[in-house]
Design a protein around this motif. Structure first.
Motif, PDB file in Angstrom:
ATOM      1  N   LEU A 137       0.711   4.907  -7.299  1.00  0.00           N
ATOM      2  CA  LEU A 137       2.075   4.653  -6.837  1.00  0.00           C
ATOM      3  C   LEU A 137       3.000   4.040  -7.880  1.00  0.00           C
ATOM      4  N   THR A 138       2.475   3.690  -9.050  1.00  0.00           N
ATOM      5  CA  THR A 138       3.316   3.099 -10.094  1.00  0.00           C
ATOM      6  C   THR A 138       2.987   3.736 -11.443  1.00  0.00           C
ATOM      7  N   SER A 139       3.766   3.375 -12.448  1.00  0.00           N
ATOM      8  CA  SER A 139       3.526   3.883 -13.808  1.00  0.00           C
ATOM      9  C   SER A 139       2.562   2.995 -14.585  1.00  0.00           C
ATOM     10  N   TYR A 144       0.797  -1.228   0.000  1.00  0.00           N
ATOM     11  CA  TYR A 144       0.000   0.000   0.000  1.00  0.00           C
ATOM     12  C   TYR A 144       0.829   1.277   0.000  1.00  0.00           C
ATOM     13  N   SER A 145       2.145   1.150  -0.086  1.00  0.00           N
ATOM     14  CA  SER A 145       3.000   2.336  -0.203  1.00  0.00           C
ATOM     15  C   SER A 145       4.316   1.924  -0.843  1.00  0.00           C
ATOM     16  N   ARG A 146       4.991   2.877  -1.493  1.00  0.00           N
ATOM     17  CA  ARG A 146       6.295   2.597  -2.076  1.00  0.00           C
ATOM     18  C   ARG A 146       7.305   2.296  -0.963  1.00  0.00           C
ATOM     19  N   GLU A 147       7.119   2.943   0.185  1.00  0.00           N
ATOM     20  CA  GLU A 147       8.015   2.699   1.316  1.00  0.00           C
ATOM     21  C   GLU A 147       7.925   1.244   1.767  1.00  0.00           C
ATOM     22  N   GLU A 148       6.717   0.729   1.861  1.00  0.00           N
ATOM     23  CA  GLU A 148       6.522  -0.667   2.259  1.00  0.00           C
ATOM     24  C   GLU A 148       7.172  -1.609   1.249  1.00  0.00           C
ATOM     25  N   PHE A 149       6.983  -1.317  -0.044  1.00  0.00           N
ATOM     26  CA  PHE A 149       7.564  -2.133  -1.108  1.00  0.00           C
ATOM     27  C   PHE A 149       9.089  -2.152  -1.003  1.00  0.00           C
ATOM     28  N   ASP A 150       9.671  -0.948  -0.850  1.00  0.00           N
ATOM     29  CA  ASP A 150      11.128  -0.833  -0.808  1.00  0.00           C
ATOM     30  C   ASP A 150      11.720  -1.543   0.399  1.00  0.00           C
ATOM     31  N   LYS A 151      10.983  -1.581   1.509  1.00  0.00           N
ATOM     32  CA  LYS A 151      11.486  -2.275   2.700  1.00  0.00           C
ATOM     33  C   LYS A 151      11.554  -3.777   2.464  1.00  0.00           C
ATOM     34  N   TYR A 152      10.623  -4.305   1.690  1.00  0.00           N
ATOM     35  CA  TYR A 152      10.675  -5.722   1.352  1.00  0.00           C
ATOM     36  C   TYR A 152      11.931  -6.039   0.545  1.00  0.00           C
ATOM     37  N   LEU A 153      12.258  -5.173  -0.413  1.00  0.00           N
ATOM     38  CA  LEU A 153      13.403  -5.437  -1.297  1.00  0.00           C
ATOM     39  C   LEU A 153      14.730  -4.964  -0.716  1.00  0.00           C
ATOM     40  N   GLY A 154      14.654  -4.094   0.286  1.00  0.00           N
ATOM     41  CA  GLY A 154      15.877  -3.582   0.878  1.00  0.00           C
ATOM     42  C   GLY A 154      16.591  -2.578   0.006  1.00  0.00           C
ATOM     43  N   THR A 207      13.143   1.579  -5.128  1.00  0.00           N
ATOM     44  CA  THR A 207      12.724   1.113  -6.449  1.00  0.00           C
ATOM     45  C   THR A 207      12.096   2.236  -7.257  1.00  0.00           C
ATOM     46  N   GLU A 208      12.150   2.074  -8.577  1.00  0.00           N
ATOM     47  CA  GLU A 208      11.537   3.052  -9.477  1.00  0.00           C
ATOM     48  C   GLU A 208      10.043   2.771  -9.603  1.00  0.00           C
ATOM     49  N   ASN A 209       9.310   3.752 -10.148  1.00  0.00           N
ATOM     50  CA  ASN A 209       7.845   3.620 -10.139  1.00  0.00           C
ATOM     51  C   ASN A 209       7.312   2.603 -11.139  1.00  0.00           C
ATOM     52  N   TRP A 210       8.150   2.073 -12.031  1.00  0.00           N
ATOM     53  CA  TRP A 210       7.675   1.032 -12.943  1.00  0.00           C
ATOM     54  C   TRP A 210       7.672  -0.339 -12.270  1.00  0.00           C
ATOM     55  N   VAL A 211       8.380  -0.459 -11.140  1.00  0.00           N
ATOM     56  CA  VAL A 211       8.421  -1.737 -10.426  1.00  0.00           C
ATOM     57  C   VAL A 211       7.127  -1.884  -9.628  1.00  0.00           C
ATOM     58  N   ILE A 212       6.340  -2.898  -9.961  1.00  0.00           N
ATOM     59  CA  ILE A 212       5.011  -3.051  -9.381  1.00  0.00           C
ATOM     60  C   ILE A 212       4.844  -4.344  -8.588  1.00  0.00           C
ATOM     61  N   ALA A 213       5.730  -5.318  -8.787  1.00  0.00           N
ATOM     62  CA  ALA A 213       5.612  -6.613  -8.103  1.00  0.00           C
ATOM     63  C   ALA A 213       6.986  -7.262  -8.040  1.00  0.00           C
ATOM     64  N   HIS A 214       7.114  -8.240  -7.141  1.00  0.00           N
ATOM     65  CA  HIS A 214       8.380  -8.967  -7.023  1.00  0.00           C
ATOM     66  C   HIS A 214       8.113 -10.297  -6.353  1.00  0.00           C
ATOM     67  N   SER A 215       8.738 -11.352  -6.876  1.00  0.00           N
ATOM     68  CA  SER A 215       8.529 -12.685  -6.298  1.00  0.00           C
ATOM     69  C   SER A 215       9.709 -13.088  -5.426  1.00  0.00           C
ATOM     70  N   PHE A 216       9.394 -13.842  -4.355  1.00  0.00           N
ATOM     71  CA  PHE A 216      10.404 -14.364  -3.431  1.00  0.00           C
ATOM     72  C   PHE A 216      10.063 -15.822  -3.162  1.00  0.00           C
ATOM     73  N   GLY A 217      10.570 -16.739  -3.942  1.00  0.00           N
ATOM     74  CA  GLY A 217      10.324 -18.152  -3.676  1.00  0.00           C
ATOM     75  C   GLY A 217       8.853 -18.518  -3.741  1.00  0.00           C
ATOM     76  N   ASN A 218       8.229 -18.688  -2.573  1.00  0.00           N
ATOM     77  CA  ASN A 218       6.827 -19.107  -2.509  1.00  0.00           C
ATOM     78  C   ASN A 218       5.859 -17.955  -2.282  1.00  0.00           C
ATOM     79  N   LYS A 219       6.275 -16.743  -2.538  1.00  0.00           N
ATOM     80  CA  LYS A 219       5.359 -15.623  -2.367  1.00  0.00           C
ATOM     81  C   LYS A 219       5.722 -14.504  -3.335  1.00  0.00           C
ATOM     82  N   PHE A 220       4.772 -13.613  -3.572  1.00  0.00           N
ATOM     83  CA  PHE A 220       5.112 -12.381  -4.267  1.00  0.00           C
ATOM     84  C   PHE A 220       4.354 -11.218  -3.668  1.00  0.00           C
ATOM     85  N   ILE A 221       4.966 -10.040  -3.788  1.00  0.00           N
ATOM     86  CA  ILE A 221       4.322  -8.807  -3.364  1.00  0.00           C
ATOM     87  C   ILE A 221       3.859  -8.064  -4.599  1.00  0.00           C
ATOM     88  N   ILE A 222       2.769  -7.336  -4.457  1.00  0.00           N
ATOM     89  CA  ILE A 222       2.204  -6.578  -5.573  1.00  0.00           C
ATOM     90  C   ILE A 222       1.413  -5.417  -4.994  1.00  0.00           C
TER      91      ILE A 222
END
Length: 255
Positions: free
Chosen positions: A117-119, A80-90, A93-108
């Motif tokens: 919040l995205t392009s 629900y925020s770019r800050e939350e997204f960036d904390k997951y990835l450490g 991120t740029e605004n075109w990044v909308i999702a990311h997978s980690f093994g058995n899960k993904f964030i979107i």
């Protein structure tokens, strides 16, 4: 427990992540059949009934291609925020990044936040769910996947059409650094990796059987020599023929 339509069950209320976020979340379980299911972490303000149907459509499209896989369980976490997204990835991120997978899960990003919040557009949500599900399913088949096949199959199965010109220097970079081995993922993407992956996989899907495609996706990109040998063997081509074919496909889209 409380049922949501016919598809989701709220399993736990007031799930609070370890980092700051704008809204509390709850976990909704979606049964997919064949002993497969998804746990979706959703903010309480999201229209769950609508989103569940979109998730199921996107996921089923990916499962239809990877139809040999059974008993798959994974998680989707709405952001629900770019800050939350960036904390997951450490990382930021740029605004075109909308999702990311980690093994058995993904964030979107949650559907209602996508255009804020995205392009991307809100109507891309289902395709992106399909794309990320393809990533999860391919990792079940082959954790040592090729980057270009990893992205190429996800883009094509989800019908995320890529258009544009491929720069000559990026074709050379791909042939030397990516065709038979994995380079750094960021470098791969920054050299038009998405467009190149889409074009090459589209050609393969249009010209080869699904059995051959699945064999290609199973090639373990651990050793350049072994990956090269396997790819050439599956396509019944020499290395020179594979390289020339890739150059011809991409050369038709050269800037």
């Amino acid at each position: 427990m409380s049922k949501i339509g016919k598809s989701g069950i709220i399993k736990k209320w007031w799930l609070t992540p370890f980092f700051f976020m704008k809204a509390e979340k709850e976990i909704i379980n979606i049964e997919l059949g064949e002993s497969s299911s998804i746990d979706v972490s959703v903010g309480i303000g999201t229209n769950r009934a609508e989103v569940i149907e979109e998730i199921k459509k996107g996921v089923y499209r990916a499962f239809a291609f990877f139809d040999s896989l059974k008993d798959i369980k994974f998680e989707i976490n709405f952001i629900y925020s770019r800050e939350e997204f960036d904390k997951y990835l450490g990382e930021k991120t740029e605004n075109w990044v909308i999702a990311h997978s980690f093994g058995n899960k993904f964030i979107i990003f949650a559907p209602e936040e996508i255009e804020k919040l995205t392009s991307h557009k809100r109507n891309e949500f289902q395709q992106i769910v399909c794309h990320e599900t393809c990533h999860i399913l391919l990792q079940k088949i082959n954790p040592k996947f090729s980057f270009w096949m990893f992205e190429g199959i996800a883009l094509n199965v989800s019908s995320q059409i890529k258009r544009g010109d491929v720069k000559k220097e990026n074709i050379e970079y791909f042939i030397n650094e990516c065709l038979f081995k994995n380079t750094g993922y960021v470098d791969f993407i920054s050299h038009q990796g998405y467009l190149i992956s889409y074009l090459l996989m589209k050609f393969l899907l249009d010209n080869y059987s699904k059995e051959i495609i699945m064999d290609l996706l199973k090639i373990r990109y651990e050793s350049k020599n072994l990956a090269e040998e396997e790819l050439c063997k599956i396509l019944s081509k020499t290395k020179e023929e594979v390289v020339n074919s890739a150059k011809n496909i991409l050369g038709n889209k050269t800037a």
